[in-house]
Design a protein around this motif. Structure first.
Motif, mmCIF file in Angstrom:
data_model
loop_
_atom_site.group_PDB
_atom_site.id
_atom_site.type_symbol
_atom_site.label_atom_id
_atom_site.label_comp_id
_atom_site.label_asym_id
_atom_site.label_seq_id
_atom_site.Cartn_x
_atom_site.Cartn_y
_atom_site.Cartn_z
ATOM 1 N N ASP A 425 0.835 -1.469 0.085
ATOM 2 C CA ASP A 425 0.115 -0.239 -0.028
ATOM 3 C C ASP A 425 0.953 1.206 -0.047
ATOM 4 O OD1 ASP A 425 0.978 -0.436 2.338
ATOM 5 O OD2 ASP A 425 -0.896 -0.051 3.523
ATOM 6 N N ARG A 462 -1.578 -6.070 -4.001
ATOM 7 C CA ARG A 462 -1.130 -4.807 -3.021
ATOM 8 C C ARG A 462 -1.747 -4.990 -1.873
ATOM 9 N NH1 ARG A 462 -3.015 0.645 -5.526
ATOM 10 N NH2 ARG A 462 -1.368 0.465 -7.242
ATOM 11 N N GLY A 464 -1.872 -3.906 2.770
ATOM 12 C CA GLY A 464 -0.931 -3.221 3.753
ATOM 13 C C GLY A 464 -0.009 -4.152 4.683
ATOM 14 N N VAL A 522 -6.304 -5.404 -5.335
ATOM 15 C CA VAL A 522 -6.351 -4.858 -3.992
ATOM 16 C C VAL A 522 -7.121 -5.545 -2.946
ATOM 17 C CG1 VAL A 522 -6.659 -2.742 -2.765
ATOM 18 C CG2 VAL A 522 -6.070 -2.598 -5.170
ATOM 19 N N GLU A 565 -2.056 5.435 5.679
ATOM 20 C CA GLU A 565 -1.834 4.772 4.393
ATOM 21 C C GLU A 565 -3.015 4.528 3.308
ATOM 22 O OE1 GLU A 565 1.079 4.014 3.292
ATOM 23 O OE2 GLU A 565 2.351 3.379 4.896
ATOM 24 N N LEU A 567 -4.920 2.359 -0.028
ATOM 25 C CA LEU A 567 -4.767 1.253 -0.780
ATOM 26 C C LEU A 567 -4.980 1.722 -2.400
ATOM 27 C CD1 LEU A 567 -6.742 -1.259 1.342
ATOM 28 C CD2 LEU A 567 -4.221 -1.279 0.771
#
Length: 646
Positions: A425, A462, A464, A522, A565, A567
Motif C-alpha cells: 500500500d 497490493r 498493507g 487490492v 496509508e 490502498l
C-alpha cells in the motif's frame, strides 16, 4: 510407617503413569465382553430361581454363547470399544444403550425363531430383558468408574489449577465446557459462564452460574482466566460489543480453543493464549480451491524472498495444491536453512530446491531460470524498511525495481505462465523511496503486460501491513513490553491497515490464480487500526495496564513515514471480482513512449549508481511521489475537517 507411605506413593505414580497411556482397543473389547459374560450368567441365575431343577451359578453353554456372539456383533457394528474410556461422555452412554437394545432385540427374535422351529428357547424372554439391563449397567458403570479414577489421579498430581470461565452460553460453548471438564483437569477448573446475551433467561449450566460482564467487573472474587472457542471469538468480532477488550482491561488472561471439527476427538490441551491476530475484526477467507488446483498443481513454482514471513507462508500454503517442485530463493542463508529444516520435517515427500541468490544478480537469476524453467513466479523479495531505505535510496531501487525487472524479463524469456508481484500500500501516493520504488516496479510490470506479444500473465497484488511479519511493529512492541517499556509510537494519530500473514498469503494465491494479466489486485484490509490502540491491546494481552505498568511514548514521525496509508491512488477506481475480499484497481496510467524511455533510463542510472539522475527519473515516472512532510500536513488538515463535520 515410612515404608507404607513410600509404597502408597509408588502405587500412585504407577497408576498416574498408566492412565496417561492409551489402553489398547482389544483390551477394552475384552473387558466389555467379560462384563457381558457376567451379565449373561446373572440373568441365567435369576431365571434358574424359577426352575425346579435348582440354581445355576455358572453357565458356559451354547445358549449363553449365542447371546455373547450377538453382543460381539453389535460391538463391532457400533465400534463401542473405540473411544477413550477416560473421556466417556453422554454420547458414549447413548452408544452403549444402542448396542444393548439392538442385542436384546436380536436375541428376542432368535429366541422366537428357535422356539418356532425347535420348541426350544435360549432363555426366557424375561431373562433376556434382565440380561440387557444388567449388561448396560455394567458397561456404563465401568466407563464412569474409569473416568472418575482418572479424574482423582489427575487431581492428586496437579498443583495450581487455575479457575476459569467459559465465554459464551451457546451450544458450542456448553460442549466445550463439557469437554474441558472431562479432559483438562490438570489445567483449569471451570467455575462458571460469561454471557453476552442480556436477554438470557438461564442462570445456570451444569449447575455452574452464568455471569454478565458487569457482574464480573463489580465482583471482588472473579477468576483471572477465560476460555473462548474459535466460533464464539468469530461472533464477537462481528459484534458491536468490545467484550474481549473489557476482559483484558480486568487483567484476565484469555485462552482460545482452535476451530473444532469433532468434539469427541478434541485434545483440549491445545488451549493457547489469545494473540493480537485474534482481535482483528475480520471474517474468515474462503478460497476457490478447485481453481487453485488447476493453476498450481504439478507446476514448478519459484518463490523469491522465500525465507521471509510472506514468502515462507506462501510456500506452506502452496504445498496443499501439489506443485511439482517449489524453488526457494533467498539471499538470507540462516532463515532459508530454518525453512528447509521445517519442510523436511513436516513434508518429507515435498520436492523443493533451496537457492541462495540475489535478485539483482542477472547472471545468477538467468542460470536459475535456465536450469529449472519455473512456470509460476511469486516475487516477494524486497527491501521494505522505510527509514532504512530513505538513507539508502539506490539500494532500495536496485532491489525493488531493478530486481523485479530482471525477474520479469527472464519470466518472458523462459516462457513462464504467471508472474505474481507482491507490492504494498506504500506504493500508493508514495512519500518515501521504498513506496516509490515499489510503484516504479508496478509500472514496469504493467508496461510488460501491455505488450501484445507477452504470453506471461503479469499480476500485481497490493496490501498493507502484515501482523507478525519480520520487522513489523508487533514484534517490536513485544520486545519493548518484555523489557518493561516504554512502548514507542511515532504519532498518536498514525493508522495502518493490517491483516494476518495467513490471510495475506491466501489472497495472494487466489489473486495469482484469477489474474488474466496486467491487473493490480487490492485486498480488503478491513478498517484501518490506530497504532496506539494496537500498543494498548498488546500491553493488556500480557496482563498489564497501559501507562500504568508500561508507559507509551510518542517519538515523532520517522523520515518518509505517512500518517495514513492508502490502498488506491487518487485516479484509480476498483472493480469487483468473484472474491469479495479482492478488487481490481483500475489504473489510468498511460504508457506512451516517454514513460517507456523513463523506465529504461531509471534502470540504467540505478546500474551506474547515479543517485541524482536516478531520483530525477523516479520523480518523473512517479509524479505523485511527494515528501512525507507535505503529505502528512495535507492529511492532518483533511481528517481534522472531517472530524469537525462529524
Amino acid at each position: 510407617m515410612k515404608k507404607s507411605l513410600q509404597i502408597k506413593r509408588t502405587t500412585l505414580k504407577l497408576a498416574q503413569k498408566t492412565v496417561k497411556n492409551y489402553v489398547p482397543r482389544w483390551m477394552i473389547f475384552t473387558i466389555d465382553l467379560f462384563l457381558c459374560f457376567l451379565a449373561v450368567n446373572t440373568a441365567f441365575f435369576f431365571v434358574s430361581t424359577l426352575s425346579p431343577s435348582g440354581l445355576s451359578f455358572l453357565n458356559i453353554t451354547w445358549e449363553a454363547g449365542v447371546i455373547l456372539l450377538t453382543q460381539c456383533v453389535f460391538f463391532f457394528i457400533f465400534r463401542s470399544y473405540h473411544g477413550l474410556v477416560r473421556y466417556s461422555s453422554f454420547k458414549d452412554a447413548i452408544k452403549q444403550l444402542q448396542v444393548t437394545v439392538c442385542c436384546v432385540a436380536t436375541v428376542l427374535i432368535i429366541n422366537h425363531i428357535d422356539f418356532y422351529f425347535f420348541s426350544h428357547k435360549l432363555i426366557y424372554d424375561a431373562g433376556i430383558l434382565i440380561y440387557g439391563f444388567i449388561a448396560y449397567s455394567l458397561l456404563f458403570f465401568f466407563r464412569i468408574t474409569v473416568k472418575r479414577i482418572y479424574e482423582i489421579l489427575n487431581h492428586s498430581n496437579s498443583k495450581g489449577i487455575r479457575k476459569a470461565y467459559i465465554l459464551g452460553t451457546s451450544v458450542t460453548d456448553v460442549a466445550m465446557a463439557e469437554g474441558l471438564v472431562s479432559q483438562n483437569f490438570n489445567q483449569f477448573n471451570i467455575i462458571g459462564f460469561i454471557s453476552n446475551d442480556n436477554n438470557s433467561t438461564r442462570n445456570r449450566i451444569f449447575n455452574l452460574p452464568i455471569y454478565s460482564i458487569e457482574e464480573i467487573k463489580n465482583s471482588n472474587y472473579y477468576s483471572n482466566s477465560v476460555i473462548v472457542s474459535d466460533q464464539t471469538l468469530t461472533r464477537l468480532k462481528k459484534s458491536s460489543k468490545d467484550t474481549i477488550n473489557e476482559l483484558l482491561e480486568l487483567k484476565i488472561k484469555i485462552y482460545k480453543l482452535p476451530k473444532i471439527v469433532d468434539w469427541d476427538h478434541t485434545d483440549f490441551k491445545n488451549l493457547k493464549e489469545i494473540k493480537i491476530e485474534d482481535l482483528l475484526r475480520r471474517n474468515p477467507i474462503k478460497l476457490n480451491n478447485k481453481k487453485l488446483f488447476q493453476i498450481y498443481e504439478n507446476k514448478t513454482v519459484l518463490v523469491t524472498g522465500a525465507a521471509g514471513s510472506i514468502g515462507s507462508e506462501i510456500v506452506r500454503q502452496l504445498i496443499a495444491f501439489d506443485p511439482e517442485k517449489i524453488l526457494l530463493l533467498d539471499q538470507a542463508e540462516t532463515p532459508l536453512h530454518e525453512l528447509t529444516v521445517e519442510l523436511k520435517r513436516d513434508h518429507p515427500h515435498l520436492k523443493f530446491e533451496k537457492i541462495i541468490a540475489n535478485v539483482r544478480d542477472k547472471n545468477r537469476i538467468n542460470q536459475i531460470f535456465q536450469t529449472y524453467l519455473p512456470e509460476i513466479v511469486f516475487h516477494g523479495a524486497a527491501y521494505k524498511h522505510v527509514p532504512m531505505m530513505e538513507d539508502n535510496p539506490l539500494e532500495s531501487l536496485s532491489v525493488n525495481y531493478k530486481g523485479t525487472r530482471i525477474l520479469a524479463d527472464l519470466a518472458i524469456k523462459y516462457k513462464a505462465e504467471r508472474f505474481v508481484f507482491i507490492s504494498t500500500d506504500k506504493a500508493v501516493n508514495p512519500t518515501n523511496i521504498m513506496g516509490a520504488s515499489k510503484r516504479a516496479a508496478e509500472l514496469y510490470i504493467q508496461s510488460l503486460s501491455k505488450d501484445l506479444n507477452t504470453q506471461v500473465n503479469f499480476i500485481t497484488t497490493r496490501f498493507g501491513n502484515v501482523l507478525g511479519s519480520n520487522g513489523s511493529v508487533i514484534p517490536h512492541f513485544q520486545r519493548q513490553i518484555k523489557n518493561n517499556g516504554p512502548v514507542t509510537v511515532t504519532h498518536p494519530e498514525i493508522t495502518r491497515y493490517f491483516m494476518t500473514i495467513d490471510e495475506a498469503c491466501q489472497l495472494v494465491l487466489e489473486a495469482g490464480a484469477m489474474g488474466k494479466g496486467g491487473e493490480i489486485y487490492v485486498f480488503d484490509m478491513g478498517k484501518p487500526v490506530k497504532i496506539v490502540d494496537l500498543a494498548h491491546q498488546l500491553i493488556r494481552l500480557t496482563g498489564l495496564t497501559p501507562n500504568v505498568d508500561i508507559k507509551i511514548e510518542f517519538t515523532g514521525l520517522r523520515p518518509g513515514e505517512k500518517l495514513y496509508e492508502e490502498l488506491l491512488a487518487d485516479k484509480e477506481t476498483t472493480l469487483p471480482t468473484h472474491h469479495n475480499k479482492i478488487m481490481i484497481a483500475k489504473a489510468s496510467h498511460c504508457f506512451d513512449q516517454s514513460k517507456i524511455s523513463l523506465l529504461h533510463s531509471l534502470n540504467s542510472n540505478i546500474k551506474d549508481y547515479k543517485k541524482e539522475e536516478t531520483l530525477i527519473d523516479l520523480k518523473k515516472l512517479v509524479p505523485e511521489y511527494a515528501t512525507a512532510i507535505n503529505k502528512n500536513e495535507k492529511d492532518k488538515s483533511y481528517y481534522t475537517k472531517k472530524r469537525l463535520q462529524n
